[in-house]
Design a protein around this motif. Structure first.
Motif, PDB file in Angstrom:
ATOM      1  N   ASP A 219       0.831  -1.211   0.000  1.00 32.25           N
ATOM      2  CA  ASP A 219       0.000   0.000   0.000  1.00 32.25           C
ATOM      3  C   ASP A 219       0.861   1.254   0.000  1.00 32.25           C
ATOM      4  O   ASP A 219       0.548   2.249  -0.663  1.00 32.25           O
ATOM      5  N   ALA A 220       1.957   1.195   0.776  1.00 31.39           N
ATOM      6  CA  ALA A 220       2.854   2.354   0.826  1.00 31.39           C
ATOM      7  C   ALA A 220       3.509   2.609  -0.530  1.00 31.39           C
ATOM      8  O   ALA A 220       3.625   3.756  -0.987  1.00 31.39           O
ATOM      9  N   LEU A 221       3.949   1.501  -1.183  1.00 34.66           N
ATOM     10  CA  LEU A 221       4.573   1.670  -2.511  1.00 34.66           C
ATOM     11  C   LEU A 221       3.564   2.214  -3.526  1.00 34.66           C
ATOM     12  O   LEU A 221       3.896   3.050  -4.366  1.00 34.66           O
ATOM     13  N   ARG A 222       2.325   1.720  -3.436  1.00 33.05           N
ATOM     14  CA  ARG A 222       1.285   2.217  -4.342  1.00 33.05           C
ATOM     15  C   ARG A 222       1.038   3.705  -4.101  1.00 33.05           C
ATOM     16  O   ARG A 222       0.881   4.492  -5.048  1.00 33.05           O
ATOM     17  N   GLN A 223       1.046   4.082  -2.846  1.00 31.53           N
ATOM     18  CA  GLN A 223       0.824   5.489  -2.520  1.00 31.53           C
ATOM     19  C   GLN A 223       2.009   6.342  -2.996  1.00 31.53           C
ATOM     20  O   GLN A 223       1.830   7.466  -3.441  1.00 31.53           O
ATOM     21  N   VAL A 224       3.225   5.761  -2.911  1.00 31.74           N
ATOM     22  CA  VAL A 224       4.415   6.485  -3.378  1.00 31.74           C
ATOM     23  C   VAL A 224       4.337   6.707  -4.892  1.00 31.74           C
ATOM     24  O   VAL A 224       4.643   7.790  -5.416  1.00 31.74           O
ATOM     25  N   ARG A 225       3.885   5.648  -5.614  1.00 33.30           N
ATOM     26  CA  ARG A 225       3.744   5.810  -7.069  1.00 33.30           C
ATOM     27  C   ARG A 225       2.701   6.876  -7.406  1.00 33.30           C
ATOM     28  O   ARG A 225       2.880   7.664  -8.332  1.00 33.30           O
ATOM     29  N   GLU A 226       1.626   6.874  -6.664  1.00 28.30           N
ATOM     30  CA  GLU A 226       0.621   7.913  -6.897  1.00 28.30           C
ATOM     31  C   GLU A 226       1.185   9.298  -6.585  1.00 28.30           C
ATOM     32  O   GLU A 226       0.890  10.270  -7.294  1.00 28.30           O
ATOM     33  N   ASN A 227       2.005   9.339  -5.528  1.00 23.77           N
ATOM     34  CA  ASN A 227       2.630  10.618  -5.211  1.00 23.77           C
ATOM     35  C   ASN A 227       3.588  11.057  -6.317  1.00 23.77           C
ATOM     36  O   ASN A 227       3.682  12.256  -6.643  1.00 23.77           O
ATOM     37  N   GLU A 228       4.302  10.076  -6.907  1.00 21.19           N
ATOM     38  CA  GLU A 228       5.225  10.418  -7.999  1.00 21.19           C
ATOM     39  C   GLU A 228       4.447  10.930  -9.208  1.00 21.19           C
ATOM     40  O   GLU A 228       4.867  11.875  -9.881  1.00 21.19           O
ATOM     41  N   LYS A 229       3.313  10.270  -9.486  1.00 18.62           N
ATOM     42  CA  LYS A 229       2.484  10.757 -10.592  1.00 18.62           C
ATOM     43  C   LYS A 229       1.959  12.164 -10.288  1.00 18.62           C
ATOM     44  O   LYS A 229       1.935  13.045 -11.154  1.00 18.62           O
ATOM     45  N   ALA A 230       1.532  12.342  -9.045  1.00 19.04           N
ATOM     46  CA  ALA A 230       1.066  13.672  -8.645  1.00 19.04           C
ATOM     47  C   ALA A 230       2.191  14.681  -8.727  1.00 19.04           C
ATOM     48  O   ALA A 230       1.972  15.856  -9.076  1.00 19.04           O
TER      49      ALA A 230
END
Length: 811
Positions: A219-230
């Protein structure tokens, strides 16, 4: 009618122009000609065609070369477009959605170049200011702040996960395959032996906690990827805001400037979007790593997609365009798409390489084409029809369908066609197109017919003087005095062989003006008078009459047989015309006729050996009809007559010798000799009426030259059809000889008049009993035919014994 009554008076041998008609000392004293000379029919057709705006009412200017077709249409169009509005400019721009289909944009006249300049200015501003803005401290601070914000957020996520994992006896570690959750004991990772030594309940509990932590890691990695996209979106938004501040500063004024043009507004929106998506292209480019011994050039981004290709530019101060395309090839008419050869032989292209054709330049105006050139250029005519039919100009690679391999090309958006097409050509091409080209009548509905000759009136003669004045002024030639203009008009009348008409072959008349000025200049004269015009005509004749002089030499030497003295039975001098390119002359041709008993009828020796044309054959066959109507009403005809052109080694065509053949035939039947000093021309019908012929002046002058070479006797001359009197425009030498009584011109309307002149014997009129007065020509002919018939009957009756052959006579 006596021989004297048939003579043509000297005053009728030519028309002489009176110089007193012109009220000027030289042509320098008068203004030049404005407009055309007496082509009212053609001018009315042109005005109608130019006024019709409906599709298909294009114009074909038909007529002989040199009749003023091109100069007339140009003068008329200049006046016609003077008060018209100029058509729009046309530009091609990049299609950012479909790059291989460039867009066509129309703008008012004169705005196309400004639009292209505006786009260049926008691009220059972007290239100069965007890199500076991207390197500014404010931009870097904002960028770093956004990155740090997202890095802090990612750090918090992993910190929370590490703390929770530590509380539960696990650690977050980075491996080659990425981040993993591993159990720990006494501050170190569990070994495999220690893990296996645990009780089953302890292992299950450890595995459960590990799975929970692993799920939280995912979940943390998924959130990090979303943060990178953001982060990327935030950086892109930052760049977009930066770009908008730069682009909008220049695009907003452009939107206001081109507010009424929807297609330009949409194009500017596309340009803005593409600029914002490709701001990286404006950043300084980093040189690629260099390999020792190999220099790799730095790749610079291209900005051609933002340029504007101004295809057609019109001057707002001028009217509709007038375009004359002298070489109407496919590319010259419809435009082309050029290619650039790259290394390796690869051809590339883009919308900036689209080039306009004549149709594009003439759009909204008038396009003038040479009909013959359009016909002989491949694909030109078919493509022109397609453009007129669809009312659009489409630029295509016409050779694409013939290649083995396709080449990268473009499909530019078609441009609406609104032009008047004007083709100039001969009547032959017009009739070929009219009857053999089914689409021609739909697209060229107006024919302007230019006449090669015009009626001679006082007004027209004044116009010719103005034409001479305009020509001399335009080309810096010596001026003409009234006698020079009069001589020119007389020559114009001779060109059409009509005393009441003038030639409208202005190309030939212009050459005569130039040549007269040349000889006058060489002779030291200041003004061109009659003598210099005559000199120019004589010099031109001398340059072209070598063959004529050689024939006259053969006639004088007796190599070509032609008697100009004495009288001979069944022999007469006919007249023919020979055209050698730019030169025409007449010459006599001896005709001999032999008659005998038989049933062959009229035998044309030329026809038997296939040296006779159909018109000449018709003329010979008419003689049979004349004899039958004249002498076959009371008795059938039975004879054989052989007609031949002596020393004829080429084809014979035309019926102008049919009267001479008939005179020779009457001489052969009657036994009366024909005067050899008289030559004859004229066609004849079955009633014995003499019909008009062409080339009468050349024929008379040709026979006069032979008589002069062999010696004038005062009894020589030419018999012509009476209806040809108005065609007489004889040269000065012949007119002088006639006035002195050394040569004569007779005109006749009936065969009887001509045979009396040739034989000196009355022709004779038929009586109530069907016979002719004794001693007349017709009496002797009738007597001879009756004698032949009686002899033939005797021979047939003697031969009838033992044979069942019926008596056959010529009906």
């Amino acid at each position: 009618m006596s021989e004297t009554d048939c003579r043509v008076p000297v005053e009728k041998l030519r028309w002489v122009c009176d110089p007193a008609l012109f009220n000027f000392k030289t042509t320098e004293d008068v203004a030049g000609l404005e407009g055309n000379i007496s082509q009212n029919r053609a001018l009315a057709a042109i005005e109608f065609g130019l006024g019709m705006s409906n599709n298909g009412f294009n114009i074909y200017l038909a007529g002989d070369p040199g009749t003023g077709r091109t100069s007339t249409i140009r003068q008329m169009l200049k006046k016609f477009v003077k008060d018209t509005c100029p058509p729009s400019d046309w530009c091609y721009v990049n299609n950012f959605h479909t790059p291989d289909a460039p867009l066509a944009i129309t703008l008012p006249a004169g705005m196309g170049r400004g639009f292209a300049a505006d786009m260049r200015e926008l691009l220059d501003y972007m290239r100069a200011n965007v890199p500076t803005a991207l390197e500014s401290k404010e931009y870097e601070t904002n960028r770093v702040g956004i990155i740090e914000q997202f890095q802090e957020r990612n750090g918090e996520i992993f910190s929370d996960l590490e703390r929770e994992a530590g509380e539960k006896g696990f650690a977050l570690q980075r491996t080659v395959s990425g981040l993993v959750i591993v159990p720990q004991k006494d501050g170190r990772n569990f070994t495999q032996e220690e893990y296996e030594a645990l009780e089953k309940e302890e292992r299950d509990e450890l595995d459960t906690v590990g799975r929970e932590l692993t799920e939280k890691l995912n979940d943390a990695l998924r959130q990090v990827r979303e943060n990178e996209k953001a982060l990327r979106d935030a950086l892109a938004l930052l760049d977009r805001e930066l770009g908008l501040s730069a682009v909008g500063h220049h695009l907003n004024p452009l939107r206001e400037k081109y507010q009424g043009f929807a297609k330009v507004q949409q194009y500017l929106e596309d340009v803005q979007e593409d600029l914002l998506l490709n701001l990286e292209d404006f950043k300084p480019q980093v040189a690629p790593p260099q390999i020792p011994g190999l220099k790799i050039p730095k790749q610079e981004p291209t900005f051609e997609r933002y340029e504007v290709n101004v295809l057609v530019e019109n001057n707002p101060d001028n009217g509709a365009p007038i375009v004359f395309e002298s070489n109407p090839t496919y590319n010259n008419l419809f435009g082309r798409i050029e290619n650039i050869m790259q290394m390796g032989g690869v051809a590339t292209t883009n919308f900036t390489l689209i080039k306009a054709g004549a149709l594009h330049r003439a759009n909204g105006g008038y396009l003038i084409l040479d009909a013959r050139e359009v016909m002989i250029n491949p694909f030109a005519w078919e493509s022109l029809k397609r453009c007129i039919r669809n009312m659009e100009i489409k630029i295509e690679d016409v050779l694409e369908q013939y290649r083995f391999m396709t080449v990268v090309s473009l499909k530019p958006e078609p441009i609406p066609l609104n032009a008047k097409i004007i083709m100039i050509g001969s009547l032959w091409i017009y009739y070929l197109l009219y009857y053999l080209e089914p689409d021609y009548r739909k697209f060229f509905k107006v024919k302007a017919d230019f006449d090669s000759q015009i009626n001679r009136t006082p007004e027209v003669m004044q116009d010719y003087a103005l034409f001479v004045a305009a020509h001399c002024c335009k080309e810096g030639l010596l001026p003409f005095d009234p006698t020079g203009v009069a001589a020119l008009l007389e020559h114009a009348s001779r060109l059409v062989e009509d005393q009441g008409r003038l030639s409208s072959q202005f190309m030939e008349l212009s050459d005569l003006i130039r040549e007269s000025s040349f000889w006058a200049t060489r002779g030291g004269a200041q003004v061109v008078d009659r003598s210099w015009v005559k000199r120019a005509i004589q010099e031109k004749t001398y340059r072209s009459n070598r063959i004529e002089e050689r024939i006259h030499e053969y006639l004088a030497q007796g190599v070509i047989l032609c008697d100009t003295k004495g009288s001979v039975v069944g022999q007469i001098n006919g007249l023919s015309v020979i055209t050698m390119g730019d030169y025409t002359f007449g010459r006599p041709s001896r005709l001999t006729i032999r008659v005998s008993q038989g049933r062959a009828g009229m035998v044309n020796i030329e026809r038997e050996v296939k040296l006779s044309g159909p018109i000449h054959d018709k003329g010979v066959l008419i003689l049979t009809g004349y004899l039958a109507g004249k002498f076959g009403q009371e008795q059938p005809l039975s004879f054989s007559a052989h007609i031949c052109f002596e020393q004829s080694y080429e084809g014979v065509e035309g019926d102008s010798a049919s009267s001479a053949e008939l005179y020779g035939l009457l001489s052969a039947f009657s036994g009366l000799p024909v005067r050899q000093g008289i030559a004859v021309t004229g066609s004849v019908n079955q009633h014995g009426q003499i019909q008009p012929i062409g080339g009468v002046n050349y024929k008379i002058e040709g026979f006069f030259a032979v008589c002069k070479a062999k010696g004038l006797t005062g009894d020589q001359g030419v018999i012509i059809p009476k209806i040809n009197e108005h065609n007489l425009m004889l040269n000065d030498e012949v007119v002088q000889a006639v006035s002195e009584g050394m040569f004569h011109i007779w005109s006749v309307s009936q065969v009887e008049e001509g045979i009396e002149i040739l034989t000196g014997v009355p022709a004779g009129k038929v009586g109530d009993d069907g016979s002719y007065p004794e001693g007349t020509v017709n009496f002797l002919v009738q007597k001879k035919l009756k004698t032949m018939l009686d002899n033939m009957r005797k021979l047939l009756s003697q031969d009838k014994e033992g044979k069942e052959e019926p008596v056959k006579l010529l009906e």
